[in-house]
Design a protein around this motif. Sequence first.
Motif, short mmCIF file in Angstrom:
data_model
loop_
_atom_site.label_atom_id
_atom_site.label_comp_id
_atom_site.label_asym_id
_atom_site.label_seq_id
_atom_site.Cartn_x
_atom_site.Cartn_y
_atom_site.Cartn_z
N VAL A 294 0.86 -1.19 0.00
CA VAL A 294 0.00 0.00 0.00
C VAL A 294 0.90 1.24 0.00
CG1 VAL A 294 -2.00 1.11 1.04
CG2 VAL A 294 -1.63 -1.33 1.38
N PHE A 295 1.35 1.62 -1.18
CA PHE A 295 2.31 2.72 -1.30
C PHE A 295 1.62 4.06 -1.55
CE2 PHE A 295 2.02 0.14 -5.13
CZ PHE A 295 1.52 1.04 -6.04
N TRP A 296 0.33 4.07 -1.75
CA TRP A 296 -0.44 5.31 -1.82
C TRP A 296 -1.40 5.32 -0.64
CZ3 TRP A 296 -2.39 6.57 -7.50
CH2 TRP A 296 -1.28 6.97 -8.27
N GLY A 297 -1.44 6.44 0.06
CA GLY A 297 -2.31 6.48 1.24
C GLY A 297 -2.95 7.84 1.43
N THR A 298 -2.81 8.38 2.63
CA THR A 298 -3.52 9.62 2.99
C THR A 298 -3.21 10.78 2.05
OG1 THR A 298 -3.38 8.90 5.28
CG2 THR A 298 -3.95 11.20 4.90
N MET A 299 -1.95 10.90 1.63
CA MET A 299 -1.59 12.03 0.77
C MET A 299 -2.41 12.03 -0.53
SD MET A 299 0.87 14.05 1.94
CE MET A 299 2.16 14.09 3.18
N ILE A 300 -2.45 10.88 -1.20
CA ILE A 300 -3.16 10.81 -2.48
C ILE A 300 -4.67 10.83 -2.27
CG2 ILE A 300 -3.54 9.42 -4.55
CD1 ILE A 300 -0.79 10.81 -4.37
N VAL A 301 -5.14 10.13 -1.23
CA VAL A 301 -6.58 10.13 -0.94
C VAL A 301 -7.08 11.55 -0.68
CG1 VAL A 301 -8.32 9.38 0.73
CG2 VAL A 301 -6.56 7.77 -0.04
N THR A 302 -6.34 12.29 0.14
CA THR A 302 -6.77 13.64 0.50
C THR A 302 -6.57 14.61 -0.66
OG1 THR A 302 -6.00 13.07 2.73
CG2 THR A 302 -6.66 15.35 2.36
N PHE A 303 -5.57 14.36 -1.48
CA PHE A 303 -5.38 15.18 -2.70
C PHE A 303 -6.60 15.07 -3.61
CE2 PHE A 303 -4.13 14.51 -7.22
CZ PHE A 303 -3.94 15.84 -7.57
N VAL A 304 -7.04 13.85 -3.88
CA VAL A 304 -8.20 13.66 -4.76
C VAL A 304 -9.46 14.25 -4.12
CG1 VAL A 304 -9.60 11.97 -6.03
CG2 VAL A 304 -7.16 11.57 -5.73
N PHE A 305 -9.56 14.12 -2.80
CA PHE A 305 -10.72 14.68 -2.09
C PHE A 305 -10.81 16.20 -2.28
CE2 PHE A 305 -12.09 16.81 1.87
CZ PHE A 305 -13.41 16.40 1.92
N TRP A 306 -9.69 16.90 -2.06
CA TRP A 306 -9.73 18.36 -2.17
C TRP A 306 -9.88 18.83 -3.61
CZ3 TRP A 306 -11.16 21.32 1.50
CH2 TRP A 306 -10.86 21.05 2.82
N ILE A 307 -9.29 18.11 -4.56
CA ILE A 307 -9.49 18.47 -5.97
C ILE A 307 -10.98 18.34 -6.33
CG2 ILE A 307 -9.12 17.65 -8.34
CD1 ILE A 307 -6.83 19.27 -7.44
N GLY A 308 -11.62 17.31 -5.80
CA GLY A 308 -13.06 17.14 -6.05
C GLY A 308 -13.86 18.29 -5.47
N ILE A 309 -13.47 18.73 -4.25
CA ILE A 309 -14.17 19.86 -3.62
C ILE A 309 -14.09 21.09 -4.52
CG2 ILE A 309 -14.07 21.48 -1.67
CD1 ILE A 309 -15.16 18.78 -0.87
N GLY A 310 -12.96 21.23 -5.20
CA GLY A 310 -12.75 22.42 -6.02
C GLY A 310 -13.58 22.47 -7.29
N HIS A 311 -14.42 21.46 -7.53
CA HIS A 311 -15.17 21.43 -8.78
C HIS A 311 -16.40 22.34 -8.81
CE1 HIS A 311 -12.95 18.49 -10.94
NE2 HIS A 311 -13.91 18.34 -11.83
N ALA A 312 -17.10 22.40 -7.69
CA ALA A 312 -18.40 23.06 -7.71
C ALA A 312 -18.28 24.55 -8.00
CB ALA A 312 -19.12 22.83 -6.38
N GLY A 313 -17.20 25.16 -7.51
CA GLY A 313 -17.06 26.61 -7.69
C GLY A 313 -17.06 27.00 -9.15
N THR A 314 -16.20 26.34 -9.92
CA THR A 314 -16.12 26.68 -11.34
C THR A 314 -17.37 26.25 -12.08
OG1 THR A 314 -13.74 26.35 -11.13
CG2 THR A 314 -14.62 26.56 -13.35
N LEU A 315 -17.96 25.15 -11.62
CA LEU A 315 -19.21 24.71 -12.27
C LEU A 315 -20.30 25.77 -12.09
CD1 LEU A 315 -20.62 22.16 -13.63
CD2 LEU A 315 -21.61 21.81 -11.39
N ILE A 316 -20.46 26.26 -10.85
CA ILE A 316 -21.48 27.28 -10.59
C ILE A 316 -21.16 28.56 -11.34
CG2 ILE A 316 -22.43 28.79 -8.80
CD1 ILE A 316 -22.14 26.46 -6.85
N SER A 317 -19.87 28.95 -11.34
CA SER A 317 -19.49 30.23 -11.94
C SER A 317 -19.54 30.19 -13.46
CB SER A 317 -18.07 30.59 -11.51
OG SER A 317 -17.99 30.68 -10.14
N ALA A 318 -18.91 29.18 -14.02
CA ALA A 318 -18.72 29.16 -15.47
C ALA A 318 -19.88 28.50 -16.21
CB ALA A 318 -17.41 28.45 -15.81
N VAL A 319 -20.16 27.26 -15.85
CA VAL A 319 -21.18 26.51 -16.61
C VAL A 319 -22.56 27.15 -16.44
CG1 VAL A 319 -22.25 24.26 -16.94
CG2 VAL A 319 -19.82 24.40 -16.36
#
Length: 453
Positions: A68-93
């Motif tokens: 298990v060479f990927w853990g909290t760092m990658i899991v939390t990275f993907v989590f925060w990138i996902g959080i960052g989606h709604a802002g641009t979706l609301i603003s742009a789309v």
Amino acid sequence: MIKRNPLVLGNKTLKDVTDDICAPVERFPSKGWVGLFLGAKTLLLFYIVILASVVGVGIGLLGMSNPVFWGTMIVTFVFWIGIGHAGTLISAVLFLFRQKWRTSVARTAEAMTVFAVMTAGLFPLLHTGRPWLDYWLFPYPNQRGPLWVNFRSPLLWDVFAVSTYATVSMVFWYIGLVPDFATIKDRAKNKLRRTVYGALSLGWRGTAKNWSHYEMLYLILAGLSTPLVLSVHTIVSFDFAVSHLPGWHTTIFPPYFVAGAIFSGFAMVVTLMTLVRIGFKEFQNYVTLDHMEVMNKIIMTTGMLVGYAYAAEFFIAWYSGNQYERFVFVNRAFGPYGWSYWMMVTCNVIIPQVFWWKKMRRSIPVMFVVSIFVNIGMWFERFVITVTSLHRDFLPSSWGMYHWSWFDTGVLVGSFGMFLTLFLLYLRLFPAVSIAEVKPVLHVGYDEKGGHH
């Protein structure tokens, strides 16, 4: 003809709008804000200490092991990138589709996007184990001969996708703030404030030419941002999908990741807007229950899409006839990490179903609790994808577990300290609702003829 509900309550005048939105920036901070800020800042300092320890000693402090060479760092990275989606979706789309309800929540959602991507960006850099060499990720001219970035690696695609998304999101957010910065400058009562906001407003005069250029640039940036909303999480999903590991090697990942990102992003917007409504009473007339209800409908819809993806993954694993693929998915649900899988399903699929009832969609306590559960569930989704596929290697002799450590907890919890500190500073220093965009929709719902605008 259907009469639309007002987008702004309280029969506000143009002057009321300016006064209400500028008030949090111009008045002395409340005790509640100071308390929250001190708490977030303490968490941020704790986060800095944890990250310094991880950089100084090594990423072995985290629970990673072989295999298990990927853990909290990658899991939390993907989590925060996902959080960052709604802002641009609301603003742009939604801007391109001329959805007027977005005007009251777009600014704060954009800020959330920028801060979430900033928080996320640290994790892959630290995950390399030698962050002082992270500049090697960029294809710059060098003397190292064959040592060059691998353009076929999705991890390199991430570097370009995330950095492009962050840059465009920040520019888009800033351009939208320019007219409001000029408003605060004009109302400033001391020289320092007038100078700072004057510089930030880039010499905005409010002329017809200024507005013409502003509208054109805003439309161009919205057009640029829209494909980025889809591309950035698609490319993040390629980190997993282009590998040959059972559980990761699947074509459903790009749409599945994008739907999940919108799902978690909107949940975070609801969490933050609920707190903003409680902390700044004047904003309750601008961020109304109608706004919150629309977002809750999106959460329910995307939650069902995510649930469909979970079911489709199991069907594909069974239908493929691949014994390794089948084993991984059975192991996900009933193996040692089965508890995390069912936590994910409960939070992401079952709990959002309460929004079928209008009363629940318009209840502030209910939507706040549901949004928290969705965010917990979406973090677990990334944990399930990453850890459960890795911890059972092809050879049983190589099987292992992720040994969650105190530092994993510190990294995860501390990242919220960074995000909340930035967000609270934003609420104090920037107008949290767009003055320039709200004023044109004041009349919506107040049309005496009852027309639908």
